[in-house]
Design a protein around this motif. Structure first.
Motif, PDB file in Angstrom:
ATOM      1  N   ASN A   1      35.768  -5.453  -7.327  1.00  0.00           N
ATOM      2  CA  ASN A   1      34.950  -5.779  -6.411  1.00  0.00           C
ATOM      3  C   ASN A   1      34.356  -4.754  -5.084  1.00  0.00           C
ATOM      4  O   ASN A   1      35.211  -4.334  -4.667  1.00  0.00           O
ATOM      5  CB  ASN A   1      35.733  -7.488  -5.784  1.00  0.00           C
ATOM      6  N   ILE A   2      33.213  -4.471  -5.278  1.00  0.00           N
ATOM      7  CA  ILE A   2      32.875  -3.222  -3.756  1.00  0.00           C
ATOM      8  C   ILE A   2      31.778  -3.680  -2.947  1.00  0.00           C
ATOM      9  O   ILE A   2      31.025  -3.854  -2.462  1.00  0.00           O
ATOM     10  CB  ILE A   2      32.151  -1.943  -4.634  1.00  0.00           C
ATOM     11  N   GLU A   3      32.064  -5.723  -2.714  1.00  0.00           N
ATOM     12  CA  GLU A   3      30.857  -5.880  -1.333  1.00  0.00           C
ATOM     13  C   GLU A   3      31.807  -5.637   0.091  1.00  0.00           C
ATOM     14  O   GLU A   3      33.212  -4.751   0.001  1.00  0.00           O
ATOM     15  CB  GLU A   3      31.651  -7.062  -1.174  1.00  0.00           C
ATOM     16  N   LYS A   4      31.143  -5.373   1.101  1.00  0.00           N
ATOM     17  CA  LYS A   4      31.038  -4.385   2.328  1.00  0.00           C
ATOM     18  C   LYS A   4      33.081  -4.886   2.726  1.00  0.00           C
ATOM     19  O   LYS A   4      33.388  -4.108   3.129  1.00  0.00           O
ATOM     20  CB  LYS A   4      30.249  -4.528   2.923  1.00  0.00           C
ATOM     21  N   ASP A   5      33.133  -6.093   2.774  1.00  0.00           N
ATOM     22  CA  ASP A   5      34.787  -6.552   3.023  1.00  0.00           C
ATOM     23  C   ASP A   5      35.238  -5.951   2.271  1.00  0.00           C
ATOM     24  O   ASP A   5      36.187  -6.064   3.095  1.00  0.00           O
ATOM     25  CB  ASP A   5      33.787  -7.892   3.016  1.00  0.00           C
ATOM     26  N   THR A   6      35.433  -6.188   1.454  1.00  0.00           N
ATOM     27  CA  THR A   6      36.179  -5.687   0.235  1.00  0.00           C
ATOM     28  C   THR A   6      36.661  -3.812   0.495  1.00  0.00           C
ATOM     29  O   THR A   6      38.071  -3.883   0.503  1.00  0.00           O
ATOM     30  CB  THR A   6      35.599  -5.872  -1.233  1.00  0.00           C
ATOM     31  N   LEU A   7      35.405  -2.807   0.642  1.00  0.00           N
ATOM     32  CA  LEU A   7      35.399  -1.766   0.784  1.00  0.00           C
ATOM     33  C   LEU A   7      36.405  -1.045   1.836  1.00  0.00           C
ATOM     34  O   LEU A   7      37.346  -0.565   2.910  1.00  0.00           O
ATOM     35  CB  LEU A   7      34.167  -1.263   0.726  1.00  0.00           C
ATOM     36  N   GLU A   8      35.923  -2.452   3.218  1.00  0.00           N
ATOM     37  CA  GLU A   8      36.835  -1.351   4.328  1.00  0.00           C
ATOM     38  C   GLU A   8      37.724  -2.126   4.802  1.00  0.00           C
ATOM     39  O   GLU A   8      38.967  -1.875   4.659  1.00  0.00           O
ATOM     40  CB  GLU A   8      35.860  -3.037   5.435  1.00  0.00           C
ATOM     41  N   LYS A   9      37.605  -3.404   3.680  1.00  0.00           N
ATOM     42  CA  LYS A   9      39.889  -4.040   4.260  1.00  0.00           C
ATOM     43  C   LYS A   9      40.480  -2.555   2.748  1.00  0.00           C
ATOM     44  O   LYS A   9      41.526  -1.806   3.664  1.00  0.00           O
ATOM     45  CB  LYS A   9      40.037  -5.058   2.817  1.00  0.00           C
ATOM     46  N   LEU A  10      39.914  -1.925   1.797  1.00  0.00           N
ATOM     47  CA  LEU A  10      40.497  -1.012   1.252  1.00  0.00           C
ATOM     48  C   LEU A  10      40.407   0.502   2.080  1.00  0.00           C
ATOM     49  O   LEU A  10      41.187   1.014   1.982  1.00  0.00           O
ATOM     50  CB  LEU A  10      39.696  -0.383  -0.191  1.00  0.00           C
ATOM     51  N   LEU A  11      39.048   0.529   2.577  1.00  0.00           N
ATOM     52  CA  LEU A  11      38.976   1.507   4.121  1.00  0.00           C
ATOM     53  C   LEU A  11      40.461   2.045   4.506  1.00  0.00           C
ATOM     54  O   LEU A  11      40.802   2.963   4.995  1.00  0.00           O
ATOM     55  CB  LEU A  11      37.397   2.211   4.373  1.00  0.00           C
ATOM     56  N   ASN A  12      40.688   0.813   5.364  1.00  0.00           N
ATOM     57  CA  ASN A  12      42.170   0.474   6.526  1.00  0.00           C
ATOM     58  C   ASN A  12      43.312   0.533   5.839  1.00  0.00           C
ATOM     59  O   ASN A  12      43.929   1.372   6.083  1.00  0.00           O
ATOM     60  CB  ASN A  12      41.988  -1.229   6.597  1.00  0.00           C
ATOM     61  N   GLU A  13      43.341  -0.075   4.534  1.00  0.00           N
ATOM     62  CA  GLU A  13      44.531   0.148   3.366  1.00  0.00           C
ATOM     63  C   GLU A  13      45.267   1.451   3.070  1.00  0.00           C
ATOM     64  O   GLU A  13      45.989   2.297   3.541  1.00  0.00           O
ATOM     65  CB  GLU A  13      45.174  -0.631   1.808  1.00  0.00           C
ATOM     66  N   GLU A  14      43.935   2.579   2.859  1.00  0.00           N
ATOM     67  CA  GLU A  14      44.346   4.303   2.582  1.00  0.00           C
ATOM     68  C   GLU A  14      43.968   5.009   3.589  1.00  0.00           C
ATOM     69  O   GLU A  14      44.935   5.990   3.920  1.00  0.00           O
ATOM     70  CB  GLU A  14      42.656   4.310   1.673  1.00  0.00           C
ATOM     71  N   LYS A  15      43.688   4.372   5.148  1.00  0.00           N
ATOM     72  CA  LYS A  15      44.091   4.884   6.093  1.00  0.00           C
ATOM     73  C   LYS A  15      45.715   4.992   6.248  1.00  0.00           C
ATOM     74  O   LYS A  15      46.191   6.005   7.476  1.00  0.00           O
ATOM     75  CB  LYS A  15      42.950   4.676   7.413  1.00  0.00           C
ATOM     76  N   GLU A  16      46.357   4.197   5.859  1.00  0.00           N
ATOM     77  CA  GLU A  16      47.480   3.682   6.898  1.00  0.00           C
ATOM     78  C   GLU A  16      48.844   4.843   5.786  1.00  0.00           C
ATOM     79  O   GLU A  16      49.415   5.179   5.814  1.00  0.00           O
ATOM     80  CB  GLU A  16      47.577   2.178   6.570  1.00  0.00           C
ATOM     81  N   LYS A  17      47.731   4.557   4.403  1.00  0.00           N
ATOM     82  CA  LYS A  17      48.798   5.575   3.493  1.00  0.00           C
ATOM     83  C   LYS A  17      48.853   6.859   3.790  1.00  0.00           C
ATOM     84  O   LYS A  17      49.739   7.254   3.741  1.00  0.00           O
ATOM     85  CB  LYS A  17      48.071   4.951   2.245  1.00  0.00           C
ATOM     86  N   LEU A  18      47.134   7.061   3.676  1.00  0.00           N
ATOM     87  CA  LEU A  18      47.346   8.586   4.311  1.00  0.00           C
ATOM     88  C   LEU A  18      48.083   8.843   5.650  1.00  0.00           C
ATOM     89  O   LEU A  18      48.701  10.209   5.509  1.00  0.00           O
ATOM     90  CB  LEU A  18      45.667   8.811   4.151  1.00  0.00           C
ATOM     91  N   LYS A  19      48.231   8.228   6.489  1.00  0.00           N
ATOM     92  CA  LYS A  19      48.986   8.584   8.135  1.00  0.00           C
ATOM     93  C   LYS A  19      50.663   8.563   7.808  1.00  0.00           C
ATOM     94  O   LYS A  19      50.758   9.261   8.960  1.00  0.00           O
ATOM     95  CB  LYS A  19      48.419   7.774   8.790  1.00  0.00           C
ATOM     96  N   LEU A  20      50.676   8.188   6.470  1.00  0.00           N
ATOM     97  CA  LEU A  20      52.248   8.334   6.680  1.00  0.00           C
ATOM     98  C   LEU A  20      52.630   9.603   6.376  1.00  0.00           C
ATOM     99  O   LEU A  20      53.462  10.509   5.997  1.00  0.00           O
ATOM    100  CB  LEU A  20      52.212   7.397   5.450  1.00  0.00           C
TER     101      LEU A  20
END
Length: 337
Positions: free
Chosen positions: A316-335
């Motif tokens: 699913n690549i709807e905008k809401d899904t992508l924004e959630k994925l974006l936030n998740e990847e930012k948190e992983k990278l921040k570590l």
């Protein structure tokens, strides 16, 4: 409607061929069939199709700076801009700057600045005749008249809201940088990224090629800017910048893929070496995995890609899904910062 300056172009002797050859030598116009490796076949332009060109951000930035100041910092940049504008005029190419303005809006919160840039570009196309650009090419004096008045075209367009393509590529670049910064082997990194890519986003040939080139340590490819910075915002900005490059290519591909059945042709114009390299490798008809990895590793990587392709469930690549994925990847990278 604004009054457009009446335009004409006087070409003498062999000047048309000279301009065409110079365009090919510069390698700035791209198309997977009609401008492979940035080299055009003039016969492909001799048809009744509507021809469009998408300018990348750097081309627009140089064009606007040139017309603001009447000069650029070096002759090469002035020649490239004049060459592009003249060639578009000669061939009746319709110039699109929408992607460039969307990228500009990513760094601007003031909508008026974006509207001003659009008005400035439209004023340039209406008020700079082709002979100005020809004179830059054929004279020692590269200065052009400054744009002193910008018309208001009242175009009510929204360039601020990001589309799914841009969000998708931002997610990809965050994941790619996270994997790139790990201590795993080249083979392990590319397999991990491909697995992530197939599971989370649409498959973009340009993203896959960029990832293989980067993780395969191709000498002509660089990681996103500031990838090793301790400043998290700088790392994110670098990822976003690289995501925009891929957004140009992937969004453009949705326009050119079915052109044989339409009355239009879409070219892409860039002088960015990395963008050129990604495009050229993607359409070179070679297996870049085999070129950058050992025989044993390339067999494993190719087998994994084939398996994932044949067993993939489209995410699913709807905008809401992508924004959630974006936030998740930012948190992983921040570590990792």
């Amino acid at each position: 409607m604004k009054n457009k300056v009446r335009d004409f172009i006087l070409l003498e002797d062999n000047e048309l061929n000279e301009i065409f050859e110079t365009v090919n030598e510069a390698e700035v116009f791209f198309h997977p069939k009609k401008a492979v490796a940035g080299r055009l076949n003039y016969k492909d332009l001799l048809n009744d199709k509507d021809k469009y060109v998408i300018f990348d951000r750097n081309i627009i930035s140089y064009l606007i700076e040139y017309t603001k100041n009447g000069i650029l910092r070096d002759d090469y940049s002035m020649i490239i801009i004049a060459l592009i504008m003249l060639f578009c005029s000669i061939n009746n190419f319709q110039i699109s700057v929408g992607f460039s303005l969307q990228e500009y809006s990513d760094t601007q919160t003031d909508k008026r600045k974006i509207e001003d840039e659009l008005n400035r570009f439209l004023t340039i196309t209406d008020n700079y005749p082709s002979m100005i650009w020809k004179n830059v090419l054929y004279s020692e004096n590269k200065q052009i008249p400054k744009l002193l008045k910008v018309d208001n075209y009242n175009r009510n367009m929204d360039f601020i809201n990001k589309g799914e393509h841009q969000l998708m590529h931002e997610c990809e670049m965050l994941a790619l940088v996270r994997i790139y910064k790990s201590d795993k082997s080249k083979k392990e990194k590319i397999i991990e990224f491909i697995e992530w890519n197939y599971a989370n986003t649409l498959i973009c040939q340009y993203t896959i090629v960029y990832a293989i080139l980067l993780l395969g340590e191709d000498k002509e490819v660089r990681a996103p800017k500031n990838v090793n910075s301790k400043d998290f915002d700088k790392v994110i900005n670098g990822c976003n910048n690289q995501a925009w490059d891929l957004t140009y290519l992937s969004t453009w591909s949705t326009l050119y893929w079915n052109e044989d059945k339409t009355n239009s042709i879409h070219f892409f114009v860039t002088n960015d070496n990395l963008l050129k390299h990604i495009f050229n490798i993607t359409h070179a008809g070679i297996n870049i995995v085999n070129e950058l990895f050992s025989k044993k590793d390339s067999m494993e990587i190719n087998a994994k890609m084939e398996y994932l392709k044949n067993n993939r469930i489209r995410p699913n690549i709807e905008k809401d899904t992508l924004e959630k994925l974006l936030n998740e990847e930012k948190e992983k990278l921040k570590l990792l910062i």
